[in-house]
Design a protein around this motif. Sequence first.
Motif, PDB file in Angstrom:
ATOM      1  N   HIS A  25       0.846  -1.205   0.000  1.00  0.00           N
ATOM      2  CA  HIS A  25       0.000   0.000   0.000  1.00  0.00           C
ATOM      3  C   HIS A  25       0.880   1.252   0.000  1.00  0.00           C
ATOM      4  O   HIS A  25       0.695   2.173   0.789  1.00  0.00           O
ATOM      5  N   GLY A  73      -4.209  -1.949  -2.484  1.00  0.00           N
ATOM      6  CA  GLY A  73      -5.649  -2.121  -2.381  1.00  0.00           C
ATOM      7  C   GLY A  73      -6.328  -1.504  -3.590  1.00  0.00           C
ATOM      8  O   GLY A  73      -6.072  -0.342  -3.929  1.00  0.00           O
ATOM      9  N   ASP A  88      -9.217  -0.492  -3.793  1.00  0.00           N
ATOM     10  CA  ASP A  88     -10.109   0.577  -3.352  1.00  0.00           C
ATOM     11  C   ASP A  88      -9.404   1.575  -2.441  1.00  0.00           C
ATOM     12  O   ASP A  88     -10.039   2.245  -1.624  1.00  0.00           O
ATOM     13  N   ASP A  89      -8.097   1.685  -2.578  1.00  0.00           N
ATOM     14  CA  ASP A  89      -7.304   2.617  -1.769  1.00  0.00           C
ATOM     15  C   ASP A  89      -7.522   4.038  -2.285  1.00  0.00           C
ATOM     16  O   ASP A  89      -7.095   4.368  -3.398  1.00  0.00           O
ATOM     17  N   PRO A  90      -8.171   4.923  -1.503  1.00  0.00           N
ATOM     18  CA  PRO A  90      -8.425   6.282  -1.987  1.00  0.00           C
ATOM     19  C   PRO A  90      -7.173   7.141  -2.051  1.00  0.00           C
ATOM     20  O   PRO A  90      -7.184   8.197  -2.700  1.00  0.00           O
ATOM     21  N   GLN A 101      -8.341  -1.335   1.203  1.00  0.00           N
ATOM     22  CA  GLN A 101      -8.039   0.092   1.223  1.00  0.00           C
ATOM     23  C   GLN A 101      -6.584   0.307   1.643  1.00  0.00           C
ATOM     24  O   GLN A 101      -5.747  -0.580   1.458  1.00  0.00           O
ATOM     25  N   HIS A 102      -6.270   1.473   2.173  1.00  0.00           N
ATOM     26  CA  HIS A 102      -4.899   1.784   2.558  1.00  0.00           C
ATOM     27  C   HIS A 102      -4.567   1.110   3.893  1.00  0.00           C
ATOM     28  O   HIS A 102      -5.442   0.842   4.702  1.00  0.00           O
ATOM     29  N   GLY A 144      -9.711   6.322   4.871  1.00  0.00           N
ATOM     30  CA  GLY A 144      -9.294   5.305   3.914  1.00  0.00           C
ATOM     31  C   GLY A 144      -8.327   4.282   4.441  1.00  0.00           C
ATOM     32  O   GLY A 144      -7.811   3.458   3.674  1.00  0.00           O
ATOM     33  N   LYS A 197      -7.711   0.918   6.526  1.00  0.00           N
ATOM     34  CA  LYS A 197      -8.505  -0.196   7.022  1.00  0.00           C
ATOM     35  C   LYS A 197      -7.731  -1.502   6.869  1.00  0.00           C
ATOM     36  O   LYS A 197      -7.218  -1.803   5.795  1.00  0.00           O
ATOM     37  N   ASP A 216      -7.146  -5.412   6.336  1.00  0.00           N
ATOM     38  CA  ASP A 216      -7.811  -6.441   5.546  1.00  0.00           C
ATOM     39  C   ASP A 216      -6.986  -7.715   5.661  1.00  0.00           C
ATOM     40  O   ASP A 216      -5.901  -7.819   5.075  1.00  0.00           O
TER      41      ASP A 216
END
Length: 248
Positions: free
Chosen positions: A146, A169, A171-173, A203-204, A222, A224, A226
């Motif tokens: 990340h 990720g 969905d990493d903003p 995400q990040h 952002g 989280k 996982d």
Amino acid sequence: MTETTREIGYEADGVPMLGCFAATGAADPARRRPGILVSPPGPGLGEHTKGVVKQLAQAGYAAFGLDYHGHGEIVTDGAEMRRRIQRFMEEPAAIRARLSKALQVLRAQPEVDGARIAAIGYCFGGTAVLELARSGADITATVGFHSGLKTVRPQDARHIKGKVLVCLGADDPLIPPAERAAFEEEMRSAGIDWQMHLYGGAQHSFTDPGADERARAMGILGLKYDAAADRRSSRSMLDLFREIGFDR
């Protein structure tokens, strides 16, 4: 097998640093281990990174977690951390110098095989090891988890000597698709042996079990944890290490 863990003081870029080294077994010149430089997230060398250092030691490597900020400081103020990271991003020579010195420290340890060195990093630590690779450092592999991919010196990618893996990720903003595309073009233009692994839904900071709490404490969106992405990315790193002969 007995684990050796020690703090190592050193100086980098004129700043006193405090890193963390770990390896299993006694130092033996005939059985030196691959060395892994571990670059922490932006706040500094915290418990998550120290845990990674110990896990790598238990897996048969010699690992060194480096310091960015001096004296082992952990930056807990989000605005201050971002200010420092921004300075490193605008002047990559500074972060390259700090990681280059840490790399020298790792190579100097009696447990380490100086011909087999990789650098890995988490969040900003991944950005930092990519800058180390762009500096032409003699490392066999660079792995970012990340990690931010932007650099003000993409032309320096031609100096990269080893393989590159980034685990992100989807969905990493903080690392949008446009940034990923620019990195892909940078690697392709430089002719690098590179991989990019994307994990759906992640995400990040997906490798850090404390990410959710840290996001609340520092006011960063952002972040989280996982577990699946953490497990898969770790396996990808170890697969790369085997590919480059670190298991022999």
